[in-house]
Design a protein around this motif. Structure first.
Motif, PDB file in Angstrom:
ATOM      1  N   GLY A 146       0.820  -1.197   0.000  1.00  0.00           N
ATOM      2  CA  GLY A 146       0.000   0.000   0.000  1.00  0.00           C
ATOM      3  C   GLY A 146       0.857   1.252   0.000  1.00  0.00           C
ATOM      4  N   ILE A 147       0.259   2.377   0.351  1.00  0.00           N
ATOM      5  CA  ILE A 147       0.920   3.674   0.207  1.00  0.00           C
ATOM      6  C   ILE A 147       1.911   3.971   1.333  1.00  0.00           C
ATOM      7  CG2 ILE A 147      -0.841   4.988   1.451  1.00  0.00           C
ATOM      8  CD1 ILE A 147       0.996   6.065  -1.794  1.00  0.00           C
ATOM      9  N   GLY A 148       1.741   3.344   2.490  1.00  0.00           N
ATOM     10  CA  GLY A 148       2.600   3.665   3.639  1.00  0.00           C
ATOM     11  C   GLY A 148       3.399   2.463   4.110  1.00  0.00           C
ATOM     12  N   THR A 149       4.375   2.720   4.977  1.00  0.00           N
ATOM     13  CA  THR A 149       5.280   1.656   5.431  1.00  0.00           C
ATOM     14  C   THR A 149       4.616   0.707   6.419  1.00  0.00           C
ATOM     15  OG1 THR A 149       7.135   3.175   5.176  1.00  0.00           O
ATOM     16  CG2 THR A 149       7.522   1.196   6.468  1.00  0.00           C
ATOM     17  N   ASP A 150       4.063   1.253   7.502  1.00  0.00           N
ATOM     18  CA  ASP A 150       3.444   0.468   8.569  1.00  0.00           C
ATOM     19  C   ASP A 150       4.416  -0.628   9.026  1.00  0.00           C
ATOM     20  OD1 ASP A 150       1.286  -1.380   9.925  1.00  0.00           O
ATOM     21  OD2 ASP A 150       0.279   0.507   9.504  1.00  0.00           O
ATOM     22  N   ILE A 151       3.951  -1.903   9.122  1.00  0.00           N
ATOM     23  CA  ILE A 151       4.852  -2.987   9.535  1.00  0.00           C
ATOM     24  C   ILE A 151       5.351  -3.790   8.339  1.00  0.00           C
ATOM     25  CG2 ILE A 151       3.625  -3.206  11.740  1.00  0.00           C
ATOM     26  CD1 ILE A 151       2.767  -6.055  10.454  1.00  0.00           C
ATOM     27  N   SER A 152       5.094  -3.301   7.118  1.00  0.00           N
ATOM     28  CA  SER A 152       5.402  -4.084   5.910  1.00  0.00           C
ATOM     29  C   SER A 152       6.855  -4.563   5.807  1.00  0.00           C
ATOM     30  CB  SER A 152       5.031  -3.275   4.659  1.00  0.00           C
ATOM     31  OG  SER A 152       3.651  -3.000   4.648  1.00  0.00           O
ATOM     32  N   PRO A 153       7.863  -3.777   6.225  1.00  0.00           N
ATOM     33  CA  PRO A 153       9.246  -4.250   6.081  1.00  0.00           C
ATOM     34  C   PRO A 153       9.566  -5.538   6.831  1.00  0.00           C
ATOM     35  CG  PRO A 153       9.213  -1.877   6.405  1.00  0.00           C
ATOM     36  CD  PRO A 153       7.818  -2.363   6.643  1.00  0.00           C
ATOM     37  N   ILE A 154       8.802  -5.868   7.884  1.00  0.00           N
ATOM     38  CA  ILE A 154       9.110  -7.096   8.627  1.00  0.00           C
ATOM     39  C   ILE A 154       8.272  -8.296   8.192  1.00  0.00           C
ATOM     40  CG2 ILE A 154       9.914  -5.813  10.642  1.00  0.00           C
ATOM     41  CD1 ILE A 154       7.276  -6.482  12.022  1.00  0.00           C
ATOM     42  N   ILE A 155       7.326  -8.090   7.264  1.00  0.00           N
ATOM     43  CA  ILE A 155       6.504  -9.195   6.783  1.00  0.00           C
ATOM     44  C   ILE A 155       7.354 -10.314   6.158  1.00  0.00           C
ATOM     45  CG2 ILE A 155       4.749  -9.852   5.067  1.00  0.00           C
ATOM     46  CD1 ILE A 155       3.518  -8.569   7.473  1.00  0.00           C
ATOM     47  N   PRO A 156       8.371  -9.996   5.323  1.00  0.00           N
ATOM     48  CA  PRO A 156       9.191 -11.082   4.753  1.00  0.00           C
ATOM     49  C   PRO A 156       9.839 -11.974   5.814  1.00  0.00           C
ATOM     50  CG  PRO A 156       9.583  -9.040   3.557  1.00  0.00           C
ATOM     51  CD  PRO A 156       8.741  -8.684   4.751  1.00  0.00           C
ATOM     52  N   LEU A 157      10.280 -11.387   6.920  1.00  0.00           N
ATOM     53  CA  LEU A 157      10.900 -12.173   7.987  1.00  0.00           C
ATOM     54  C   LEU A 157       9.924 -13.212   8.537  1.00  0.00           C
ATOM     55  CD1 LEU A 157      13.222 -12.618  10.046  1.00  0.00           C
ATOM     56  CD2 LEU A 157      12.141 -10.862  11.467  1.00  0.00           C
ATOM     57  N   PHE A 158       8.690 -12.780   8.794  1.00  0.00           N
ATOM     58  CA  PHE A 158       7.682 -13.708   9.307  1.00  0.00           C
ATOM     59  C   PHE A 158       7.330 -14.773   8.270  1.00  0.00           C
ATOM     60  CE2 PHE A 158       6.093  -9.884  11.940  1.00  0.00           C
ATOM     61  CZ  PHE A 158       6.998 -10.174  12.943  1.00  0.00           C
ATOM     62  N   MET A 159       7.276 -14.364   7.008  1.00  0.00           N
ATOM     63  CA  MET A 159       6.939 -15.307   5.945  1.00  0.00           C
ATOM     64  C   MET A 159       7.977 -16.413   5.816  1.00  0.00           C
ATOM     65  SD  MET A 159       5.479 -13.084   2.776  1.00  0.00           S
ATOM     66  CE  MET A 159       5.074 -14.579   1.895  1.00  0.00           C
ATOM     67  N   VAL A 160       9.243 -16.021   5.782  1.00  0.00           N
ATOM     68  CA  VAL A 160      10.309 -17.008   5.618  1.00  0.00           C
ATOM     69  C   VAL A 160      10.328 -17.967   6.800  1.00  0.00           C
ATOM     70  CG1 VAL A 160      12.817 -17.326   5.487  1.00  0.00           C
ATOM     71  CG2 VAL A 160      11.719 -15.524   4.150  1.00  0.00           C
ATOM     72  N   GLY A 161      10.089 -17.452   8.001  1.00  0.00           N
ATOM     73  CA  GLY A 161      10.033 -18.322   9.171  1.00  0.00           C
ATOM     74  C   GLY A 161       8.958 -19.380   9.040  1.00  0.00           C
ATOM     75  N   ALA A 162       7.797 -19.003   8.479  1.00  0.00           N
ATOM     76  CA  ALA A 162       6.699 -19.959   8.299  1.00  0.00           C
ATOM     77  C   ALA A 162       6.977 -20.935   7.156  1.00  0.00           C
ATOM     78  CB  ALA A 162       5.397 -19.199   8.031  1.00  0.00           C
ATOM     79  N   ILE A 163       7.588 -20.446   6.079  1.00  0.00           N
ATOM     80  CA  ILE A 163       7.866 -21.299   4.926  1.00  0.00           C
ATOM     81  C   ILE A 163       8.890 -22.380   5.278  1.00  0.00           C
ATOM     82  CG2 ILE A 163       8.904 -21.322   2.609  1.00  0.00           C
ATOM     83  CD1 ILE A 163       7.660 -18.493   2.229  1.00  0.00           C
ATOM     84  N   LYS A 164       9.797 -22.067   6.200  1.00  0.00           N
ATOM     85  CA  LYS A 164      10.861 -23.007   6.556  1.00  0.00           C
ATOM     86  C   LYS A 164      10.380 -24.158   7.442  1.00  0.00           C
ATOM     87  CE  LYS A 164      14.036 -20.161   8.124  1.00  0.00           C
ATOM     88  NZ  LYS A 164      15.365 -19.680   8.596  1.00  0.00           N
ATOM     89  N   LYS A 165       9.080 -24.341   7.540  1.00  0.00           N
ATOM     90  CA  LYS A 165       8.566 -25.463   8.331  1.00  0.00           C
ATOM     91  C   LYS A 165       8.885 -26.810   7.689  1.00  0.00           C
ATOM     92  CE  LYS A 165       4.313 -24.198   8.023  1.00  0.00           C
ATOM     93  NZ  LYS A 165       2.855 -24.212   8.280  1.00  0.00           N
ATOM     94  N   TYR A 166       9.163 -26.803   6.364  1.00  0.00           N
ATOM     95  CA  TYR A 166       9.540 -28.027   5.646  1.00  0.00           C
ATOM     96  C   TYR A 166      10.993 -27.960   5.215  1.00  0.00           C
ATOM     97  CZ  TYR A 166       4.566 -29.256   5.247  1.00  0.00           C
ATOM     98  OH  TYR A 166       3.261 -29.583   5.519  1.00  0.00           O
ATOM     99  N   ASP A 167      11.572 -29.141   4.979  1.00  0.00           N
ATOM    100  CA  ASP A 167      12.928 -29.228   4.436  1.00  0.00           C
ATOM    101  C   ASP A 167      12.819 -29.187   2.916  1.00  0.00           C
ATOM    102  OD1 ASP A 167      15.487 -29.789   3.670  1.00  0.00           O
ATOM    103  OD2 ASP A 167      15.522 -31.841   4.452  1.00  0.00           O
ATOM    104  N   TRP A 168      13.117 -28.031   2.337  1.00  0.00           N
ATOM    105  CA  TRP A 168      12.967 -27.837   0.893  1.00  0.00           C
ATOM    106  C   TRP A 168      14.229 -28.208   0.112  1.00  0.00           C
ATOM    107  CZ3 TRP A 168       8.046 -27.190   0.011  1.00  0.00           C
ATOM    108  CH2 TRP A 168       7.250 -26.452   0.882  1.00  0.00           C
TER     109      TRP A 168
END
Length: 233
Positions: A146-168
């Motif tokens: 969206g137009i503003g920063t808010d908490i968006s810069p830390i979203i990738p960190l949370f995403m990668v943590g969740a994606i790493k639940k499997y051994d890829w």
């Protein structure tokens, strides 16, 4: 990817936004106090952030600002950062008028300004063996902030943590947080983790579908071992 018996290339996932629908819209009550102080009652999940912003807006020390959250009225992340503008505007009016001021948003205004969950566009390449073991995964993710920063810069960190639940196996990613002309997106019930989990499960189910295998068998095949946990974390 070179070790894979099969490959899925340029598969796409689109994740939409989601609104909070809390019980009460954004609201605040500001009351001027003695000695150049102000008390603000706000339905905010993070009072310390409002206190800091109000202090800077009014040009007074933070210890002159008291923000009280009596009850949130439903939040789900939508009143973490998005309650700050209402609390600050209310405080500014009360500070200048030297009288109590109460503000609340109607639903139409609230829905326009609050934003909601981050929409995303995902493209992935995945390689896997005949038995369902995934050997490589690459993700290209565009996050609509969206137009503003808010908490968006830390979203990738949370995403990668969740994606790493499997051994890829060999895991790589390119995540871009994009500024757009939409309303600013914010935290919502496991921000980033919900999208990361959905992406993980979508990849697993796609692999299972191609191999005509039971999806739980593919999940089990790609669970972490001690060595993979040590490597991934």
């Amino acid at each position: 990817m070179a070790e894979a018996d099969h490959k899925i290339l340029s598969a796409e996932i689109k994740l939409g936004s989601q609104y909070y629908f809390y019980m009460e819209t954004q609201t605040a009550l500001a009351v001027p106090d003695e000695d150049n102080c102000i008390v603000v009652y706000s339905s905010i999940q993070a009072p310390e952030y409002a206190e800091s912003t109000i202090s800077r807006c009014l040009g007074i020390p933070e210890h002159n600002v008291c923000v009280i959250t009596r009850r949130v009225g439903g939040g789900f992340g939508g009143k973490a950062m998005k309650a700050i503008p209402v609390a600050t505007a209310c405080a500014l009016a009360a500070y200048n008028l030297r009288r109590p001021v109460r503000m609340y948003m109607n639903w139409k205004t609230d829905m326009k300004t609050t934003g909601g969950r981050h929409p995303m566009e995902v493209t992935y390449n995945v390689g896997f063996k005949e038995d369902g073991k995934i050997t490589a995964l690459h993700l290209d993710i565009l996050i609509n902030a969206g137009i503003g920063t808010d908490i968006s810069p830390i979203i990738p960190l949370f995403m990668v943590g969740a994606i790493k639940k499997y051994d890829w196996g060999a895991f790589s990613f390119d995540i871009k947080v994009c500024r757009t002309n939409h309303s600013s997106k914010s935290a919502m019930r496991g921000p980033g983790e919900v999208q990361g989990t959905f992406i993980s499960e979508a990849v697993i189910e796609h692999v299972a579908s191609v191999l005509s295998m039971d999806v739980d068998s593919v999940r089990s095949k790609n669970l972490h071992t001690f060595n993979s946990l040590d490597f991934f974390y």
